[in-house]
Design an enzyme around this catalytic site. Structure first.
Site, PDB file in Angstrom:
ATOM      1  N   HIS A  82      37.401 -37.216 -35.498  1.00 44.53           N
ATOM      2  CA  HIS A  82      36.730 -36.325 -34.543  1.00 44.53           C
ATOM      3  C   HIS A  82      37.270 -34.891 -34.687  1.00 44.53           C
ATOM      4  CE1 HIS A  82      35.019 -35.259 -30.493  1.00 44.53           C
ATOM      5  NE2 HIS A  82      36.004 -34.394 -30.557  1.00 44.53           N
ATOM      6  N   GLU A  83      38.574 -34.749 -34.678  1.00 45.20           N
ATOM      7  CA  GLU A  83      39.165 -33.405 -34.776  1.00 45.20           C
ATOM      8  C   GLU A  83      38.837 -32.781 -36.131  1.00 45.20           C
ATOM      9  OE1 GLU A  83      40.365 -31.867 -32.228  1.00 45.20           O
ATOM     10  OE2 GLU A  83      40.271 -33.656 -30.969  1.00 45.20           O
ATOM     11  N   TYR A 143      24.634 -21.712 -22.896  1.00 39.29           N
ATOM     12  CA  TYR A 143      23.612 -22.735 -23.174  1.00 39.29           C
ATOM     13  C   TYR A 143      22.237 -22.097 -23.326  1.00 39.29           C
ATOM     14  CZ  TYR A 143      27.077 -26.281 -22.078  1.00 39.29           C
ATOM     15  OH  TYR A 143      28.192 -27.064 -22.093  1.00 39.29           O
ATOM     16  N   GLU A 185      31.634 -30.763 -29.739  1.00 39.58           N
ATOM     17  CA  GLU A 185      32.061 -32.143 -29.477  1.00 39.58           C
ATOM     18  C   GLU A 185      31.071 -33.122 -30.106  1.00 39.58           C
ATOM     19  OE1 GLU A 185      35.013 -32.836 -28.366  1.00 39.58           O
ATOM     20  OE2 GLU A 185      35.260 -30.667 -28.229  1.00 39.58           O
ATOM     21  N   HIS A 214      35.561 -31.143 -36.166  1.00 37.69           N
ATOM     22  CA  HIS A 214      35.581 -29.756 -35.683  1.00 37.69           C
ATOM     23  C   HIS A 214      35.925 -28.793 -36.815  1.00 37.69           C
ATOM     24  CE1 HIS A 214      35.018 -30.725 -31.522  1.00 37.69           C
ATOM     25  NE2 HIS A 214      36.161 -31.347 -31.374  1.00 37.69           N
TER      26      HIS A 214
END
Ligand SMILES: *[C@@H]1O[C@H](CO)[C@@H](O)[C@H](O)[C@H]1NC(C)=O
Ligand SMILES: *[C@@H]1O[C@H](CO)[C@@H](O)[C@H](O)[C@H]1NC(C)=O
Ligand SMILES: *[C@@H]1O[C@H](CO)[C@@H](O)[C@H](O)[C@H]1NC(C)=O
Ligand SMILES: *[C@@H]1O[C@H](CO)[C@@H](O)[C@H](O)[C@H]1NC(C)=O
Length: 473
Positions: free
Chosen positions: A376-377, A218, A404, A380
């Protein structure tokens, strides 16, 4: 090109520094680029072999595949270590002085080895523990609530369905408890050993513990306090949502089952982990007389198949001028649960590190949840494709939360009534204030509810890794 870079370099370096230094920086930089390019090819190959072996195993949980994957993991770890020794040894004192930030960042990332820093026998042990826990989790079975001779209920699809559909308090409680006894409870000892080895690995990378190492990507020193602050901002909204849902559940399950002011029993929320409550939307819907936003029945009536859901998602991305799924994607993805073998069904998107091979593995059922998950997938995969020209070390989300977010940006716009209407899945819906509120409630049950859940998971693991939470607790 090289000349230009040197010129830029010379302009930046202050007069106080000798021109020679500038030139040697330039030379260093050229050498650094060549060095990294040399690592790149081999890294892509090793990465590809490991992803391939992991895919094969997760798609067919056989002993042979498990062994092949374990072997691939060790080989990859060997290469990672070799690479790490070059980066930290010979280059260790040179890279921090490189002028180009992107180059420095590549070196900085490469100088963190991760679990491969463990001695080989302990690394093999670590990998075995993770793999055993995953297998326990994916193959756990429990008995039916009504029929104790039927003990073949699995998380996917049987228990997920019961959590979603059953409104029988005792049956839900049975499923919630039994599944934990046959999954989490069996992993307890292994998880303890896992934590110990994970921390050892983190320490070999000069972090205090694995929680700290997880935070590294991060690139923020204030991550934990930032998360806390954001959660406190959100909390009043969450509390209102919680109280509203609790009142509705009290009406359905009775005052003896759901208290007026306390916590909600987790098994009543429509999901095994209570991480999303959208499956009890039928109970909490603010304006029940408005047409349903769940398009499952329309999908089924229109003869939707998993393949058609994937084609629809592909069309959606192409309509945004994003990339079409490549041929390898269609040839090699697994979009339905295969018969006759164990598989990890949790939906996942895979990047095979070679810039052409991308796949999704998902046990699709024809319903709205999976329609959204499919988008959603595929989000990615879009992200994978967009950054495929980057060096391998940069081919990941801008930070671990970002992937995500990209997936969700896509799926959020797919589930709006307007879009569903456009693709012929909602016929006569009038988009007015009441259906807006219904839609926002449905989104809140998923998105607002998930935030404290996700935060809680990390808080718990940070405390386990740093020793604030002991195994006995
Ligand atoms: C640094 O290197 C990267 C990657 O090689 C390059 O794209 C970028 O333009 C460089 N930046 C500067 C300021 O030269
Ligand atoms: C078990 O029985 C209850 C009623 O006693 C019923 O509502 C429920 O659907 C049954 N569950 C299964 C899995 O058969
Ligand atoms: C679990 O679900 C599968 C797929 O729908 C079904 O074939 C199987 O009979 C279910 N198992 C039990 C024990 O109900
Ligand atoms: C789609 O993207 C390409 C290049 O990425 C661009 O040339 C084209 O104008 C875009 N089309 C639309 C409709 O945005």
């Amino acid at each position: 090109m090289v000349c230009l870079r040197r010129k830029v370099c010379c302009v930046i370096v202050t007069i106080a520094l000798a021109i020679d230094l500038c030139h040697s920086q330039g030379a260093d930089e050229i050498e650094a680029r060549l060095f990294l390019a040399g690592l790149e090819q081999r890294s892509q190959l090793e990465c590809n072999k490991l992803v391939e072996a992991s895919w094969n195993y997760e798609a067919d949980l056989s002993a042979v595949n498990n062994q092949l994957r374990a072997q691939a993991q060790l080989e990859k770890a060997r290469w990672d270590k070799e690479q790490w020794e070059l980066v930290t040894g010979e280059w260790g004192h040179r890279w921090p002085t490189l002028r180009n930030e992107s180059l420095r960042r590549q070196f900085r990332h490469l100088s963190i080895l991760g679990t491969a820093a463990l001695p080989e026998d302990r690394l093999a042990k670590y990998n075995d523990l993770v793999s055993d826990m995953k297998t326990t989790y994916s193959t756990a079975k429990i008995c039916d609530y009504n029929d104790f001779t039927n003990c073949n209920l699995r998380l996917e699809p049987n228990l997920t369905r019961i959590m979603k559909k059953s409104r029988n308090y005792d049956e839900l409680r049975h499923v919630w408890e039994e599944w934990r006894l046959s999954s989490g409870a069996l992993m307890r000892k292994k998880y303890e050993q896992f934590v110990e080895l994970a921390n050892e690995a983190a320490q070999r990378n000069r972090f205090d513990n694995m929680g700290e190492m997880w935070l590294y990507p991060y690139e923020s020193l204030t991550f934990k306090s930032d998360m806390k602050r954001l959660w406190l901002q959100l909390k009043p909204l969450y509390e209102q949502l919680h109280a509203y849902v609790r009142r509705r559940l009290r009406e359905v399950y009775g005052q003896d089952k759901v208290s007026r002011r306390g916590a909600i029993p987790a098994h009543l929320l429509g999901n095994m982990w209570a991480q999303s409550w959208s499956n009890i939307y039928d109970i909490v819907q603010p304006y029940p007389n408005k047409p349903s936003l769940d398009v499952t029945q329309f999908m089924q009536a229109q003869g939707y198949t998993p393949e058609r859901m994937f084609r629809l998602a592909d069309d959606f991305f192409q309509s945004l001028n994003l990339s079409a799924m490549p041929p390898q994607f269609w040839a090699r993805s697994i979009i339905e649960k295969p018969l006759g073998r164990e598989m990890v069904c949790h939906a996942s998107a895979w990047d095979f590190c070679n810039g052409v091979d991308y796949r999704i593995k998902q046990c699709t059922e024809v319903n709205m949840d999976y329609l959204v998950t499919t988008h959603h997938e595929m989000g990615h995969i879009q992200y994978f494709i967009q950054y495929r020209h980057q060096p391998l070390i940069f081919r990941e989300g801008a930070n671990p939360g970002f992937h995500e977010a990209v997936g969700d940006v896509m799926s959020l716009s797919v589930s709006t009534p307007r879009h569903l209407k456009n693709i012929g899945l909602l016929d006569d819906i009038v988009i007015d204030r009441e259906s807006d509120i219904n839609f926002l409630m449905l989104m809140a049950l998923d998105k607002v509810v998930f935030l404290p859940f996700g935060y809680l998971m990390d808080r718990w693991r940070w405390d386990v890794f740093n020793g604030n939470t002991y195994p006995d607790d």
